[in-house]
Design an enzyme around this catalytic site. Sequence first.
Site, PDB file in Angstrom:
ATOM      1  N   TYR A 100       0.832  -1.194   0.000  1.00 19.35           N
ATOM      2  CA  TYR A 100       0.000   0.000   0.000  1.00 19.35           C
ATOM      3  C   TYR A 100       0.877   1.259   0.000  1.00 19.35           C
ATOM      4  O   TYR A 100       0.637   2.211  -0.739  1.00 19.35           O
ATOM      5  CB  TYR A 100      -0.918   0.006   1.221  1.00 19.35           C
ATOM      6  CG  TYR A 100      -1.818   1.213   1.294  1.00 19.35           C
ATOM      7  CD1 TYR A 100      -3.116   1.181   0.815  1.00 19.35           C
ATOM      8  CD2 TYR A 100      -1.353   2.418   1.823  1.00 19.35           C
ATOM      9  CE1 TYR A 100      -3.935   2.296   0.863  1.00 19.35           C
ATOM     10  CE2 TYR A 100      -2.148   3.543   1.866  1.00 19.35           C
ATOM     11  CZ  TYR A 100      -3.445   3.473   1.393  1.00 19.35           C
ATOM     12  OH  TYR A 100      -4.245   4.581   1.436  1.00 19.35           O
ATOM     13  N   LYS A 179     -26.446   5.875  19.751  1.00 12.97           N
ATOM     14  CA  LYS A 179     -26.294   7.340  19.751  1.00 12.97           C
ATOM     15  C   LYS A 179     -24.814   7.657  19.958  1.00 12.97           C
ATOM     16  O   LYS A 179     -24.281   7.539  21.053  1.00 12.97           O
ATOM     17  CB  LYS A 179     -27.136   7.979  20.850  1.00 12.97           C
ATOM     18  CG  LYS A 179     -27.074   9.504  20.837  1.00 12.97           C
ATOM     19  CD  LYS A 179     -27.934  10.107  21.929  1.00 12.97           C
ATOM     20  CE  LYS A 179     -27.847  11.623  21.895  1.00 12.97           C
ATOM     21  NZ  LYS A 179     -26.478  12.118  22.136  1.00 12.97           N
ATOM     22  N   CYS A 471      13.687   8.847  30.828  1.00 10.72           N
ATOM     23  CA  CYS A 471      12.612   9.791  30.525  1.00 10.72           C
ATOM     24  C   CYS A 471      11.885   9.325  29.267  1.00 10.72           C
ATOM     25  O   CYS A 471      12.527   9.024  28.250  1.00 10.72           O
ATOM     26  CB  CYS A 471      13.190  11.187  30.305  1.00 10.72           C
ATOM     27  SG  CYS A 471      11.988  12.358  29.621  1.00 10.72           S
TER      28      CYS A 471
END
Length: 728
Positions: A100, A179, A471
């Site tokens: 793709y 909904k 970190c």
Amino acid sequence: MPKQPSVELTPARPSMAGRKLHNEQARYACCFALQADFYRDAILNILMDFKKNPDTDFKNIDDLNEDEAAGEAAALREGINYHDHLYYVKDAPRISDAKYDKLLKRLEDLEDAHPKLKTDDSPTQRVGAEPVSELEKVEHSAPLLSLQATLEADAVKRLLDRAREAADSRSTDLVLEPKFDGLSVEVIYREGKFERGATRGNGRVGEDISRNLKTVHTLPLSLQGDELPDRLAVRGEVYMPLDGFTRLNKQRVESGRNPFANPRNAAAGLMRQYESRNVAGKPLAIFFYEILAADGDLPDSHEKVLRQLRDWGLRVTPLNKTASSFKEIEKYHRKLVGRRDDLDYEIDGIVIKVDDRELRETLGTRDRNPRWALAWKFEPREESTLVEDIVVQVGRTGILTPVALLQPVDVGGVTVSRATLHNEREARRKDIRIGDRVKIIRAGDVIPEIAERIKRPGRKRGDRFEMPGQCPVCDAAITREGAYHIYSAGLACPAQLRGRIRHFASREAMDIDHLGEDAADQLVTRGLVENLADLYQLKKNDLESLEGYAEKSAGKLHDAIQDAKSARLDRFLYALGIAHVGHRVARQLAGEFGTLDRLMKADRERLQKIPDIGAEIAAATADFFADKDNRRILQRLHRAGLEIGEMPARDSQPLKGKTFVFSGALHDFTRSEAREQVEALGGRATSSISGETDYLVLGDSPGSKRDEAEEQGVDCIDEDAFKRLLER
């Protein structure tokens, strides 16, 4: 499937299949120009072969003539749209991600080489366009009505009674839909091609969000089928899948930004961005559920409308169902309540619609609500929810805090989507893990916290939470200080820099108007600011490039930064964001040393001689000023024109030994500004009345502190008297 090209192509010798393909594509382009009917079937077969099993052994673009390039671009667009539909709508991919990516990259290269081949509905247009200065208002093709909502079963029964009374001999079948809790939009197609999209707005006029909608992969840019209306307006709901919402919030929290409150806010905020490049690649999707207007006849029932939408390639939820009685509606409502936590998108109820379109006309509408539909909402989730993920937030001083990302839940009327776990010790004590169901409280009615884990016997739990060794943003090594994990990358970490900029600009520090979280985030992300000194080098055109900033707003921000070039020493020390140095400590240090130069020369031993300055504060302060990068930034701030005022001498502090308490709202001071005035003149400001309190300053609605002060013989003065005292 990733939609950004990730495979770099090099020109290849065309294979026999490739040469045959290009020859056929060239013939395809020519025969369309000639409109030769006898070639049409052969062309369609070539396109179908290219769709199902595309050959990626491409011919060198420079060797293609215009007809060959046009034919290949048409085939690529057709093929990519076909595989987009399989992947995003059908959930049935037929080719690999790598193949793709090659197709998309080839189409991009073709359009770059031949700009005339670029079309508005090309898959390459999903990556975002140039920013707009504002979202234009557009009128809808038909009113986008809102639904009357209820929590009561009796209201549903009344809808059924109305429909049966008006039906005469017609059917009273109903269509039931979830909904969606997303952003309602109108989408318009012209001759099968995407033309425009708009927000609901007030139901009649919305905002043009076409550029942002084009980045949503589940929205087809071209419709499927042979018989398409010349113009079609449909209604859909843009939403953010929950797993995408969690990923996005994880990125925001780890980089020091505030997370989105809930998926709906996230989707709505992204759709209203001025720069669509900020929307491209974000986890957004869309479901369609109504035809608003179309050339030609419309289906006579809503069930057929939904089927027609699917046939056109528009994504429709598989949860839709037909019903004819309250018992069936109630069963559907109960079923979706049970499935609510398992869905990958937010729903907050079900929608009940009369199926027969002629009966809808008979029932009509109220001012803004159709009388043929109703939303039966779920009881809101309260207090308990699921832990979707646990991430680590980076603070401006380097402290790492574990944060639980939650399935959004209503707590006291506020939607909560995250809760702090404080530190690793607290997270381990409560033993909170990903996938746990937890009870949420709002500590002090403000900060959301996890009160406890709700045990679910028989369910396997996730792994125990562990703090990372580095970190999560800049990979700096982490050290431990007591219960907290800290790292010392300082201004080299983007997350810490974002927080430092916001802190530096805050009212109690340098007081730079218009420099909030969004601006700080963009300045760091775009590489415009790499340390605090860079703020003063920004040009107006730098700021105009920020999302949401036009010439006027960029000028205001630029002027605010340039005007913030003078500060008293204690405010500047606080603005620097030194670990453990808050307002009080900053004033102590400023009062002790008087100037920045003298403070920068002090070592740990000298600092520890100051009353109330312990070893931790002394070490943090001395280390900050000893750091070469920090000293370099301070020199740059000085060269940019920053002037740091000296503190008043200690013998000129007339309020020394006096203690103040404030109660109620002041007109000319914020609470922090009033405290600062007192402390700058040697006094103390505390939050509670005691035997040591000298003055209670009364603002509007002072509360019970006034009674306490009178009982203890404390002088009560109003704001005017307080100002006169400061002036003396």
